[in-house]
Write a protein that holds these residues in place. Structure first.
Motif, short mmCIF file in Angstrom:
data_model
loop_
_atom_site.label_atom_id
_atom_site.label_comp_id
_atom_site.label_asym_id
_atom_site.label_seq_id
_atom_site.Cartn_x
_atom_site.Cartn_y
_atom_site.Cartn_z
N GLY A 47 53.13 37.26 50.25
CA GLY A 47 52.38 36.73 49.10
C GLY A 47 50.88 36.89 49.28
O GLY A 47 50.17 37.33 48.38
N ARG A 48 50.38 36.55 50.46
CA ARG A 48 48.92 36.59 50.67
C ARG A 48 48.41 38.01 50.92
O ARG A 48 47.22 38.20 51.13
CB ARG A 48 48.55 35.65 51.83
CG ARG A 48 49.33 35.89 53.12
CD ARG A 48 49.14 34.73 54.08
NE ARG A 48 49.98 34.84 55.28
CZ ARG A 48 51.22 34.41 55.38
NH1 ARG A 48 51.82 33.85 54.34
NH2 ARG A 48 51.89 34.53 56.50
N TYR A 49 49.33 38.97 50.95
CA TYR A 49 48.96 40.38 51.12
C TYR A 49 49.31 41.17 49.86
O TYR A 49 49.51 42.37 49.93
CB TYR A 49 49.71 40.97 52.32
CG TYR A 49 49.36 40.31 53.64
CD1 TYR A 49 48.34 40.81 54.45
CD2 TYR A 49 50.01 39.15 54.05
CE1 TYR A 49 47.99 40.20 55.63
CE2 TYR A 49 49.67 38.52 55.25
CZ TYR A 49 48.66 39.05 56.03
OH TYR A 49 48.31 38.43 57.20
N SER A 50 49.38 40.47 48.71
CA SER A 50 50.05 41.11 47.57
C SER A 50 49.16 41.46 46.39
O SER A 50 49.65 41.97 45.40
CB SER A 50 51.18 40.20 47.06
OG SER A 50 50.65 39.04 46.46
N TYR A 51 47.85 41.20 46.46
CA TYR A 51 47.14 41.36 45.19
C TYR A 51 46.93 42.83 44.82
O TYR A 51 46.58 43.14 43.68
CB TYR A 51 45.86 40.53 45.13
CG TYR A 51 44.58 41.24 45.48
CD1 TYR A 51 43.97 42.11 44.56
CD2 TYR A 51 43.97 41.05 46.70
CE1 TYR A 51 42.80 42.76 44.88
CE2 TYR A 51 42.80 41.69 47.02
CZ TYR A 51 42.22 42.55 46.11
OH TYR A 51 41.06 43.20 46.43
N ASP A 52 47.19 43.75 45.77
CA ASP A 52 47.14 45.16 45.39
C ASP A 52 48.51 45.67 44.97
O ASP A 52 48.69 46.86 44.75
CB ASP A 52 46.54 46.02 46.52
CG ASP A 52 47.18 45.77 47.87
OD1 ASP A 52 47.82 44.71 48.03
OD2 ASP A 52 47.03 46.61 48.77
N SER A 53 49.47 44.75 44.81
CA SER A 53 50.79 45.11 44.26
C SER A 53 50.76 44.78 42.76
O SER A 53 49.68 44.61 42.17
CB SER A 53 51.88 44.28 44.94
OG SER A 53 51.77 42.92 44.53
N ALA A 54 51.94 44.60 42.17
CA ALA A 54 52.01 44.19 40.77
C ALA A 54 51.25 42.88 40.53
O ALA A 54 50.79 42.63 39.40
CB ALA A 54 53.48 44.01 40.37
N ILE A 55 51.10 42.09 41.55
CA ILE A 55 50.37 40.81 41.42
C ILE A 55 48.94 41.06 40.89
O ILE A 55 48.31 40.18 40.32
CB ILE A 55 50.37 40.05 42.78
CG1 ILE A 55 51.78 39.52 43.10
CG2 ILE A 55 49.36 38.91 42.81
CD1 ILE A 55 52.31 38.45 42.15
N GLY A 56 48.45 42.26 41.05
CA GLY A 56 47.10 42.58 40.56
C GLY A 56 47.05 42.98 39.09
O GLY A 56 46.01 43.46 38.62
N LEU A 57 48.13 42.77 38.34
CA LEU A 57 48.13 43.26 36.95
C LEU A 57 46.98 42.69 36.10
O LEU A 57 46.34 43.43 35.35
CB LEU A 57 49.49 42.95 36.27
CG LEU A 57 49.62 43.49 34.85
CD1 LEU A 57 49.57 45.01 34.82
CD2 LEU A 57 50.91 42.99 34.19
N SER A 58 46.70 41.40 36.25
CA SER A 58 45.61 40.81 35.45
C SER A 58 44.29 41.51 35.79
O SER A 58 43.48 41.81 34.90
CB SER A 58 45.50 39.31 35.71
OG SER A 58 45.39 39.07 37.10
N LEU A 59 44.09 41.79 37.07
CA LEU A 59 42.88 42.49 37.49
C LEU A 59 42.85 43.89 36.90
O LEU A 59 41.82 44.36 36.40
CB LEU A 59 42.84 42.55 39.03
CG LEU A 59 41.71 43.37 39.62
CD1 LEU A 59 40.36 42.69 39.37
CD2 LEU A 59 41.92 43.60 41.12
N MET A 60 44.01 44.56 36.94
CA MET A 60 44.05 45.93 36.41
C MET A 60 43.74 45.95 34.92
O MET A 60 43.03 46.83 34.43
CB MET A 60 45.41 46.58 36.68
CG MET A 60 45.40 48.06 36.35
SD MET A 60 47.02 48.78 36.31
CE MET A 60 47.19 49.44 37.95
N ILE A 61 44.24 44.95 34.19
CA ILE A 61 43.93 44.89 32.75
C ILE A 61 42.42 44.69 32.58
O ILE A 61 41.79 45.29 31.72
CB ILE A 61 44.73 43.76 32.06
CG1 ILE A 61 46.22 44.11 32.08
CG2 ILE A 61 44.24 43.54 30.63
CD1 ILE A 61 47.14 43.00 31.59
N ALA A 62 41.84 43.87 33.44
CA ALA A 62 40.40 43.57 33.31
C ALA A 62 39.52 44.76 33.64
O ALA A 62 38.55 45.04 32.94
CB ALA A 62 40.05 42.38 34.19
N ILE A 63 39.85 45.49 34.72
CA ILE A 63 38.94 46.56 35.17
C ILE A 63 39.44 47.95 34.80
O ILE A 63 38.70 48.93 34.95
CB ILE A 63 38.67 46.49 36.70
CG1 ILE A 63 39.94 46.73 37.52
CG2 ILE A 63 37.99 45.18 37.09
CD1 ILE A 63 39.70 46.83 39.04
#
Ligand code: F6P
Length: 550
Positions: free
Chosen positions: A273-289
């Motif tokens: 979980g704590r290593y996951s924001y570059d996985s699908a967990i980053g979708l909100s970030l991807m929409i933003a940037i």
């Protein structure tokens, strides 16, 4: 000797040699080390990708660094590193591979888990995310009533919140400013209330982020968000399909919640979980940037992965930073580690690192099941530096505790700034350089006296110095630089866990509280008798009920 055949860490000759060396070095001041070696300021540095890393202001000599590397060699840090990159199940207590590095692997890389190459799956999800992000950003994906999505609310907690929330702040100047992006994590209803109170449900997309899709805070907030949406859209349950997507490893639970699994972005149990924001967990970030910037960030991660995987011990940045942390924690009794960014955009950076580091290395049981008798992970803390200077830096400068600190800064202000706001950057960075200078070299009593200070004030105005810091300086705060920084810390944490012989990838310590919360809740709501409740908690629950008029 350990059950796994390892000698107890603190009985190894390498550990003993470091303890002896620490005694020998006691009383040596950074002023002396710099005086003895004029090349130290440039020599004790590394350039990795965009990151210039200065470790000259550490209480170390060439001998210290050699001895630390010998400890890393004796504990086979690089052996475990290679096993991680190969996809071996190094998360022993959960019998899982640890492959966040596969999340940023090149499309043609081959990384196998149980005989299956996982890289095509990673890129298939990245492509699906990119397509979805583009559709939301362009307005092609509309809400149930046909209105364009203007608001994105990520609901998740821990690793399903801290990463994207942090990175969204860091990369704010790269975001589509027409979108409102918010992050809800707290089960306190106030969090969701504040995040949604000024939004139009018809224009709002909820991203439910949960690796397990069983986390009570997230599922509770997601359920309330669905009620809020349906209340605002005349109760039409079909609206959920256009306003809810899920990020998870658990398709069954996603479907059970009522989200179409076609709107689910998958990841896998080999991503912590704590290593996951570059996985699908980053979708909100991807929409933003946008997908391109997101991929630049992944390139930054990969650059640091490659460095960690291939650089020799002498110039391996994560190894070095891991060992320096260990030097203070294990041989100088330092209890905490401050991370002090000199960038407003990094306001959530240390909060993110807290989970990364403290959930990974906050362990007192070694991989062999025996209790450690050496210190493990530090308390990680900090906020943007200039604000900290006017709050807690006093203790770092003149307190009785040794607090090693990382200073992170950027040569350029973000491109959006102009005029006076751009000019302020030099003042920000002047503080950045001044603080590590003051911490390292301090101010002697003689220097204070020479300023004509009254004798009784001399001790108060004297700074011992010798407070160790690392400086990380990059030209610009870009998506790639962020990826490099995060991977640097991920691997630093890895190095420390490897030396301490703990499993940095489980988190059993958070389970007990979850179980007890479930048990106590009926006592709060219904006054139910909880068997075995201790006297203190029983009295507190009673008081709570009385205050609530129950
Ligand atoms: O707090 C424990 C924990 O399991 C973290 O490790 C994790 O990041 C968080 O809860 C959220 O878990 P999930 O993504 O499964 O909702």
């Amino acid at each position: 000797m350990n059950a796994d055949g390892r000698t107890r860490l603190n009985q190894t000759p390498e550990w003993t040699a470091l303890a002896k060396h620490r005694e020998e070095l006691a009383g040596t001041h950074l002023r002396e080390l710099f005086a003895a070696d004029p090349g130290r300021g440039e020599g004790y540095t590394l350039q990795v990708g965009d990151l210039y890393i200065d470790y000259s202001k550490h209480l170390v000599t060439d001998d210290t660094l050699r001895l630390l590397r010998e400890l890393a060699a004796a504990t086979d840090v690089f052996g475990l590193r290679d096993a991680m990159f190969r996809g071996e199940k190094i998360n022993v207590t959960e019998d899982r591979a640890v492959l966040h590095t596969a999340l940023r692997a090149a499309r043609d890389a081959v990384i196998e888990v149980d005989g299956e190459n996982v890289v095509p799956k990673v890129h298939a999800v990245l492509d699906k995310m990119s397509d979805f992000a583009d559709r939301v950003r362009s307005g092609a994906w509309t809400g149930h009533t046909g209105k364009r999505i203007k608001n994105v609310v990520n609901i998740g907690i821990g690793g399903s919140d801290l990463g994207p929330a942090m990175a969204y702040e860091v990369l704010r100047s790269f975001t589509d400013r027409a979108l409102t992006v918010r992050f809800v994590s707290n089960v306190d209803g106030a969090d969701l209330h504040e995040a949604t109170r000024d939004l139009d449900p018809a224009e709002t997309l909820f991203i439910i982020a949960s690796k397990t899709f069983t986390t009570i805070e997230t599922i509770t907030n997601a359920t309330s968000a669905r009620t809020w949406l349906l209340d605002g859209l005349e109760g039409d349950a079909k609206a959920v399909a256009k306003h809810f997507v899920a990020l998870s490893t658990n398709a069954e639970k996603v479907a059970e919640f009522g989200i179409d699994t076609a709107n689910m972005f998958e990841f896998w149990d080999w991503v912590g979980g704590r290593y996951s924001y570059d996985s699908a967990i980053g979708l909100s970030l991807m929409i933003a940037i946008g997908p391109d910037r997101f991929r630049e960030m992944l390139d930054g991660f990969r650059l640091m992965d490659e460095h960690f995987r291939t650089a020799p011990a002498e110039s391996n940045a994560p190894l070095l930073l891991g060992l320096l942390g260990l030097w203070y924690g294990n041989f100088h009794d330092a209890q905490s580690h401050a991370v002090l960014p000199y960038s407003h955009y990094l306001s959530r950076f240390t909060a993110y690192l807290q989970q990364l580091d403290m959930e990974s290395n906050g362990k007192y049981v070694a991989r062999d099941g025996r209790q450690v008798d050496w210190q493990t992970g530090p308390v990680v803390w900090g906020t943007p530096g200039t604000n900290g200077q006017h709050a807690y830096y006093q203790l770092i400068h003149q307190g009785t505790k040794l607090i090693p600190a990382d200073f992170i800064g950027f040569a350029e202000p973000v491109a959006e700034l102009s005029g006076e706001l751009k000019a302020q950057h030099d003042l920000l960075m002047a503080n950045f350089f001044a603080q590590t200078q003051a911490l390292a070299f301090g101010k002697t009593a003689e220097e204070v006296r020479a300023e004509g200070v009254a004798e009784e004030l001399v001790p108060h105005k004297t700074f011992q110095g010798n407070r160790p810091t690392t400086t990380v300086l990059a030209k610009e705060l870009t998506p790639s630089a962020l990826g490099q920084l995060i991977a640097l810390y991920e691997h630093k944490v890895f190095v420390q866990g490897a030396v301490w012989n703990i499993d940095s990838f489980d988190q059993w310590g958070v389970e007990l509280g979850k179980v007890l919360a479930k048990r106590v809740e009926p006592a709060l709501t219904e006054g139910a008798e909880v068997p075995g409740l201790d006297a203190s908690t029983k009295a507190l629950v009673g008081t709570y009920r009385r205050l609530r008029g129950r």
